[in-house]
Design a protein around this motif. Sequence first.
Motif, PDB file in Angstrom:
ATOM      1  N   ASP A  71      41.818  51.670  45.904  1.00  0.00           N
ATOM      2  CA  ASP A  71      40.745  52.431  45.256  1.00  0.00           C
ATOM      3  C   ASP A  71      40.448  51.939  43.841  1.00  0.00           C
ATOM      4  O   ASP A  71      39.307  52.076  43.368  1.00  0.00           O
ATOM      5  CB  ASP A  71      41.105  53.915  45.193  1.00  0.00           C
ATOM      6  CG  ASP A  71      41.103  54.563  46.569  1.00  0.00           C
ATOM      7  OD1 ASP A  71      40.437  54.029  47.468  1.00  0.00           O
ATOM      8  OD2 ASP A  71      41.771  55.595  46.738  1.00  0.00           O
ATOM      9  N   ASN A  72      41.451  51.364  43.174  1.00  0.00           N
ATOM     10  CA  ASN A  72      41.298  51.116  41.732  1.00  0.00           C
ATOM     11  C   ASN A  72      41.498  49.675  41.291  1.00  0.00           C
ATOM     12  O   ASN A  72      41.172  49.351  40.144  1.00  0.00           O
ATOM     13  CB  ASN A  72      42.298  51.991  40.955  1.00  0.00           C
ATOM     14  CG  ASN A  72      42.074  53.478  41.179  1.00  0.00           C
ATOM     15  OD1 ASN A  72      41.100  54.053  40.733  1.00  0.00           O
ATOM     16  ND2 ASN A  72      42.977  54.101  41.920  1.00  0.00           N
ATOM     17  N   ARG A  74      40.947  46.092  40.203  1.00  0.00           N
ATOM     18  CA  ARG A  74      39.696  45.479  39.744  1.00  0.00           C
ATOM     19  C   ARG A  74      39.363  44.189  40.495  1.00  0.00           C
ATOM     20  O   ARG A  74      38.185  43.875  40.702  1.00  0.00           O
ATOM     21  CB  ARG A  74      39.767  45.215  38.234  1.00  0.00           C
ATOM     22  CG  ARG A  74      39.947  46.456  37.369  1.00  0.00           C
ATOM     23  CD  ARG A  74      38.991  47.586  37.754  1.00  0.00           C
ATOM     24  NE  ARG A  74      39.012  48.704  36.836  1.00  0.00           N
ATOM     25  CZ  ARG A  74      39.762  49.776  36.963  1.00  0.00           C
ATOM     26  NH1 ARG A  74      40.595  49.892  37.968  1.00  0.00           N
ATOM     27  NH2 ARG A  74      39.681  50.768  36.090  1.00  0.00           N
ATOM     28  N   ARG A  77      37.698  45.264  43.546  1.00  0.00           N
ATOM     29  CA  ARG A  77      36.372  45.797  43.222  1.00  0.00           C
ATOM     30  C   ARG A  77      35.380  44.656  42.987  1.00  0.00           C
ATOM     31  O   ARG A  77      34.222  44.721  43.441  1.00  0.00           O
ATOM     32  CB  ARG A  77      36.473  46.681  41.977  1.00  0.00           C
ATOM     33  CG  ARG A  77      35.206  47.442  41.649  1.00  0.00           C
ATOM     34  CD  ARG A  77      35.443  48.424  40.513  1.00  0.00           C
ATOM     35  NE  ARG A  77      36.457  49.430  40.860  1.00  0.00           N
ATOM     36  CZ  ARG A  77      36.885  50.359  40.016  1.00  0.00           C
ATOM     37  NH1 ARG A  77      36.403  50.408  38.779  1.00  0.00           N
ATOM     38  NH2 ARG A  77      37.788  51.243  40.401  1.00  0.00           N
ATOM     39  N   VAL A  80      34.314  43.227  46.330  1.00  0.00           N
ATOM     40  CA  VAL A  80      33.312  44.056  46.996  1.00  0.00           C
ATOM     41  C   VAL A  80      31.937  43.822  46.371  1.00  0.00           C
ATOM     42  O   VAL A  80      30.918  43.707  47.077  1.00  0.00           O
ATOM     43  CB  VAL A  80      33.704  45.540  46.916  1.00  0.00           C
ATOM     44  CG1 VAL A  80      32.582  46.424  47.440  1.00  0.00           C
ATOM     45  CG2 VAL A  80      34.978  45.792  47.707  1.00  0.00           C
ATOM     46  N   LEU A  81      31.876  43.744  45.053  1.00  0.00           N
ATOM     47  CA  LEU A  81      30.601  43.501  44.383  1.00  0.00           C
ATOM     48  C   LEU A  81      30.054  42.115  44.709  1.00  0.00           C
ATOM     49  O   LEU A  81      28.834  41.919  44.785  1.00  0.00           O
ATOM     50  CB  LEU A  81      30.776  43.662  42.872  1.00  0.00           C
ATOM     51  CG  LEU A  81      31.085  45.094  42.397  1.00  0.00           C
ATOM     52  CD1 LEU A  81      31.366  45.117  40.904  1.00  0.00           C
ATOM     53  CD2 LEU A  81      29.942  46.038  42.734  1.00  0.00           C
ATOM     54  N   ARG A 157      36.758  39.102  50.714  1.00  0.00           N
ATOM     55  CA  ARG A 157      37.195  40.463  50.371  1.00  0.00           C
ATOM     56  C   ARG A 157      38.395  40.871  51.219  1.00  0.00           C
ATOM     57  O   ARG A 157      39.357  41.471  50.722  1.00  0.00           O
ATOM     58  CB  ARG A 157      36.053  41.462  50.577  1.00  0.00           C
ATOM     59  CG  ARG A 157      36.461  42.900  50.273  1.00  0.00           C
ATOM     60  CD  ARG A 157      35.285  43.839  50.444  1.00  0.00           C
ATOM     61  NE  ARG A 157      34.938  44.040  51.821  1.00  0.00           N
ATOM     62  CZ  ARG A 157      35.449  44.995  52.608  1.00  0.00           C
ATOM     63  NH1 ARG A 157      36.373  45.806  52.120  1.00  0.00           N
ATOM     64  NH2 ARG A 157      35.044  45.144  53.838  1.00  0.00           N
ATOM     65  N   GLN A 161      42.157  41.843  49.935  1.00  0.00           N
ATOM     66  CA  GLN A 161      42.872  43.082  50.275  1.00  0.00           C
ATOM     67  C   GLN A 161      44.251  42.772  50.837  1.00  0.00           C
ATOM     68  O   GLN A 161      45.232  43.442  50.497  1.00  0.00           O
ATOM     69  CB  GLN A 161      42.070  43.897  51.287  1.00  0.00           C
ATOM     70  CG  GLN A 161      42.843  45.129  51.771  1.00  0.00           C
ATOM     71  CD  GLN A 161      42.017  46.046  52.633  1.00  0.00           C
ATOM     72  OE1 GLN A 161      40.819  46.209  52.400  1.00  0.00           O
ATOM     73  NE2 GLN A 161      42.635  46.640  53.643  1.00  0.00           N
TER      74      GLN A 161
END
Length: 478
Positions: A71-72, A74, A77, A80-81, A157, A161
């Motif tokens: 969830d957090n 970076r 994140r 994903v972006l 991505r 993960q």
Amino acid sequence: MTKRLVPTLLVSALLASGCSFIPQLERPAAPVAASYPAANAASTSKAAADIPWQNFFADARLQQLITLALDNNRDLRVAVLNIEQARAQYQIQRAAQFPELGVAAQGSRAASTDGSGYVNTYMVGLSMPSWEIDFWGRIRSLKEQSLAQYLATEEGRKSTQISLVAAVANAWLGLQADEELRAISQRTLQTREESVRLAKLRFDAGASSELDFQQARSLTENARATLAQQTRQRDLDINALTLLVGQQVPAELLASLQGKRLADLPALADVPEGLPSDLLLRRPDIRQAEQSMVAANASIGAARALFFPNVSLTAAAGFANTELSDLFKSGSTTFSIAPSIYLPIFTAGRNQANLEVAETSKKIAAAQYEKAIQTAFREVSDALVSRESLVEQLRAQQAQLEAESSRLNLSNLRYTNGVASYLDLLDAQRSLFTLEQAVVQVRLAQLQNQVLLYKALGGGWTETTQTAAAPAAAAPAQ
């Protein structure tokens, strides 16, 4: 006649734009052996890539940490972006296949043809700017390139993960090992401080030499230094885990490590190694390299198309008049269509250089694809080799630890009865302390190797029932 001309031309252009210069992609053969060097017999168990991380890691505390990291974190994140960016880039490239329509208005003033003065001209209506008719598939090749890049980003991505899940698990296991090592050092330090106290009493009473006292002091300070080093390492590992999780690690989770040992943790699920060919389908980083190769191959088609004529079409339909007030009156309608063709003759070698760049990029992507396969093969092979040897090493060191514990007890009895020297007792204490730490470190290596094998086989990412659809069927951007 005029009303039927535009649709006819557009349909004809779309039907004609069916040519493509994208070469047939031949994927390199996997440059690895057909089986792993240390593979076991074939297993019917579920493949590692099909085991969700929630099932592989049974520790509820670790599951909570991994959830927080997903969830957090970076890095994840950003990954994903990057997908969203690649999707938008694909939509931009796909939109180039369709004509652009808009409303245009303009006014002009120029000298009349008969020299009597100046004439104003006003026009408003629909306009289609220059639209390249994709006869040779240049735009379509660029679209295929963007689609492959999007798919590569999606695989990236997943790979991020997988790496994140494994990194959090290894950091958590490392923290538990830190706590166990500190507990050993604290217990050893307390024992040695008592030994120093007794050695000082014996020395003051003349029952032993100063050498025994100084040797006891030396071992005590060694344990104190080791404890300080392990405390520092624990704090560094907490900082590393905090970065992975993306927020402060809950205090209750850190507190739950105290008084526990690695042997007390829930066992990790066992995973079969499968065959090297499975990696081509299950490892996201290999699929990412494959899509990068597809993208580089598509760019060759776009580079080849530049050698052929460029056909474009410009059209407008609306109202035009020399008087602004009469612009929308009957008889002011106007229509224009202007096809154009451009054939490159001299480009100073630019088109040829573009083609050479595209072909070289494909060769680079193919080499990177092969390297990704070889890297995956090595990671799995290393984990399999270590799996067997670490089990045997742990068994041997645990047996050695039992022997050293018995030796310490016997040395203590012999020293108490005056049969052995104090040096024999100190040597037994030192050896036992070293072995206790070694057993913890080998057990940590064994658990982390299990995590590495799970990661190397593509575990840590499981497709959900509702996956994000590829943007191929998306409508063109407005």
